[in-house]
Design a protein around this motif. Structure first.
Motif, mmCIF file in Angstrom:
data_model
loop_
_atom_site.group_PDB
_atom_site.id
_atom_site.type_symbol
_atom_site.label_atom_id
_atom_site.label_comp_id
_atom_site.label_asym_id
_atom_site.label_seq_id
_atom_site.Cartn_x
_atom_site.Cartn_y
_atom_site.Cartn_z
ATOM 1 N N ALA A 145 -2.966 31.103 -0.936
ATOM 2 C CA ALA A 145 -3.902 31.186 -2.080
ATOM 3 C C ALA A 145 -5.466 30.760 -1.529
ATOM 4 O O ALA A 145 -6.532 31.364 -2.166
ATOM 5 N N PHE A 146 -5.673 29.640 -0.890
ATOM 6 C CA PHE A 146 -6.888 29.363 -0.652
ATOM 7 C C PHE A 146 -7.684 30.299 0.298
ATOM 8 O O PHE A 146 -8.827 30.585 0.246
ATOM 9 N N LEU A 153 -14.575 34.859 -2.434
ATOM 10 C CA LEU A 153 -15.888 34.145 -2.885
ATOM 11 C C LEU A 153 -16.985 34.666 -1.612
ATOM 12 O O LEU A 153 -18.115 34.816 -2.046
ATOM 13 N N THR A 154 -16.622 34.679 -0.344
ATOM 14 C CA THR A 154 -17.561 34.925 0.619
ATOM 15 C C THR A 154 -17.857 36.422 0.982
ATOM 16 O O THR A 154 -18.786 36.696 1.542
ATOM 17 N N VAL A 155 -16.746 37.069 0.738
ATOM 18 C CA VAL A 155 -16.799 38.638 1.261
ATOM 19 C C VAL A 155 -17.256 39.474 -0.047
ATOM 20 O O VAL A 155 -17.907 40.345 0.071
ATOM 21 N N LYS A 162 -18.560 36.549 -13.374
ATOM 22 C CA LYS A 162 -18.714 35.105 -13.503
ATOM 23 C C LYS A 162 -17.548 34.116 -13.939
ATOM 24 O O LYS A 162 -17.196 33.119 -13.249
ATOM 25 N N ILE A 163 -16.594 34.880 -14.553
ATOM 26 C CA ILE A 163 -15.278 34.357 -15.191
ATOM 27 C C ILE A 163 -14.348 34.458 -13.979
ATOM 28 O O ILE A 163 -13.680 33.207 -14.000
ATOM 29 N N TYR A 169 -13.141 28.429 -9.074
ATOM 30 C CA TYR A 169 -13.885 27.113 -8.698
ATOM 31 C C TYR A 169 -13.076 26.055 -9.378
ATOM 32 O O TYR A 169 -12.810 24.849 -8.973
ATOM 33 N N ILE A 170 -12.174 26.436 -10.305
ATOM 34 C CA ILE A 170 -11.231 25.493 -11.158
ATOM 35 C C ILE A 170 -9.925 25.579 -10.428
ATOM 36 O O ILE A 170 -9.245 24.407 -10.315
ATOM 37 N N SER A 171 -9.386 26.691 -9.894
ATOM 38 C CA SER A 171 -7.954 26.674 -9.205
ATOM 39 C C SER A 171 -8.119 25.977 -7.906
ATOM 40 O O SER A 171 -7.178 25.374 -7.613
ATOM 41 N N ALA A 172 -9.346 26.062 -7.296
ATOM 42 C CA ALA A 172 -9.157 25.493 -5.728
ATOM 43 C C ALA A 172 -8.923 24.096 -5.952
ATOM 44 O O ALA A 172 -7.997 23.423 -5.125
ATOM 45 N N PRO A 173 -9.804 23.163 -6.379
ATOM 46 C CA PRO A 173 -9.237 21.677 -6.724
ATOM 47 C C PRO A 173 -8.015 21.431 -7.331
ATOM 48 O O PRO A 173 -7.500 20.405 -6.839
ATOM 49 N N LEU A 174 -7.390 22.347 -8.246
ATOM 50 C CA LEU A 174 -6.327 21.991 -8.762
ATOM 51 C C LEU A 174 -5.127 22.150 -7.961
ATOM 52 O O LEU A 174 -4.326 21.398 -7.581
#
Length: 380
Positions: A145-146, A153-155, A162-163, A169-174
């Motif tokens: 998933a990472f 995000l990068t490609v 935006k959503i 951005y919310i899912s990654a730290p979770l």
């Protein structure tokens, strides 16, 4: 379903295969499969296990094993004829995969909190925390998933709304928090390797060599320090430092140390063709009894290494086919700069070192579906 509720995946496979048949145009689809050398390579892994039934005595166990491995047979046939998919379909699958992993973790957190506040029971770590999947398999899903999030995000960042970006951005730290709670040693090691790779690739693309090296070194240092503070890694240090080894232990590090030795002893007795698809497990059990490994025997542990497990079952031809299924696609992904596919294969190869991934539904589904999808449909 794969990342959220693994027990529903057999039904999903049946429905998926049924839809493929009902859709028709079977002649074109089967012709595409027969002409696709990579699809034939992937299917060969299943066929070698099918061949292992010719010299197995425990046929019931063998057929159960073949049933678990059906994903390796079905998905290359179905997906190789579908062709490359556009980013919209890739995005749909990627977000579904990430959402499933996040929802799984949220449910585990809610349940652990409910137990704590209702009865004072602490279940925020490892096996007690993960309700639907073994922590190692769940961690493997999170690591992929990472990779999907990094790629998006990068490609493909300009094609995300935006959503969608906010969701990542919310899912990654979770998911990172969930990964820490899972405490899978291999899962954390793989993450510790992925983060510097992400940073290196990102800053290198920005043509900043100094920032690239500085960020990678800094993050690697922090990750090493962080991992060293996790209690489940203490057993590795104790074992490497010459601590007392207990052949009767079922602690994961101790157990693997002795299980790998036992598996290798069994392999040496029949290295060419192995023991057959249904008899490999029982050959290993006999060695456990011989070595007085009461813990491993009681828990009926497999080899906890897919490379050894394959050699146990189908010998040298099996391990050669397995390695071909891993390293030929890896060479292709490097040659064609398919970063996501390469990272998937790296994650798989590393997890194969400590788990017999293809002995469990969670492993065969992950490999069978994602390997074919990334080879034939998601050219990323």
């Amino acid at each position: 379903m794969l990342t959220f509720y693994i027990f529903a995946t057999p039904l999903c496979i049946i429905l998926f295969a049924a839809a493929w048949l009902v859709e028709g145009d079977l002649k074109r689809k089967l012709t595409a499969w027969l002409k696709n050398k990579y699809a034939l390579l992937f299917i060969a892994l299943y066929l070698i296990y099918l061949g292992g039934m010719l010299y197995t005595t425990n046929t019931d166990q063998g057929w159960m094993d073949l049933q678990r491995k059906l994903s390796i047979l079905i998905f290359p046939i179905i997906l190789c004829a579908e062709g490359e998919m556009d980013f919209t379909k890739q995005k749909w699958f990627g977000f579904a995969f990430i959402t499933g992993a996040a929802l799984n973790g949220i449910i585990c957190i809610i349940y652990a909190c409910w137990l704590y506040f209702s009865s004072g029971v602490m279940q925020f770590r490892y096996m007690e925390f993960s309700r639907f999947l073994h922590p190692t398999y769940y961690s493997m899903y999170v690591d992929l998933a990472f990779v999907f999030m990094y790629y998006a995000l990068t490609v493909k960042g300009k094609e995300l709304t935006k959503i969608e970006k906010t969701f990542i951005y919310i899912s990654a730290p979770l998911l990172l928090f969930i990964l820490v709670l899972l405490e899978s040693k291999m899962g954390l090691i793989v993450t510790a390797l992925l983060v510097p790779v992400f940073l290196f690739k990102y800053f290198w693309s920005k043509h900043s060599a100094f920032k690239t090296v500085a960020m990678v070194v800094a993050v690697l240092g922090l990750l090493v320090i962080g991992i060293s503070k996790i209690s489940r890694f203490n057993s590795i240090g104790h074992l490497l430092s010459g601590g007392n080894k207990d052949a009767q232990s079922v602690e994961s590090t101790q157990a693997r140390y002795f299980v790998w030795q036992a598996a290798w002893e069994v392999i040496k007795q029949s290295p060419v063709f192995g023991y057959g698809t249904g008899d490999a497990k029982y050959a290993l059990m006999s060695q456990y009894q011989k070595d007085n490994m009461t813990g491993a025997y009681r828990e009926m542990l497999n080899a906890h290494n897919q490379y050894l497990q394959t050699m146990l079952a189908v010998g040298i031809p099996g391990i050669l086919i397995l390695l071909s299924n891993l390293f030929i696609p890896m060479f292709i992904s490097i040659k064609k700069k398919r970063f996501v596919y390469l990272m998937f294969l790296v994650i798989l190869c590393l997890n194969f070192l400590t788990e017999s991934m293809l002995e469990q539904q969670a492993g065969t589904m992950f490999y069978g579906l994602l390997n074919s999808l990334l080879m034939f449909n998601f050219v990323i």
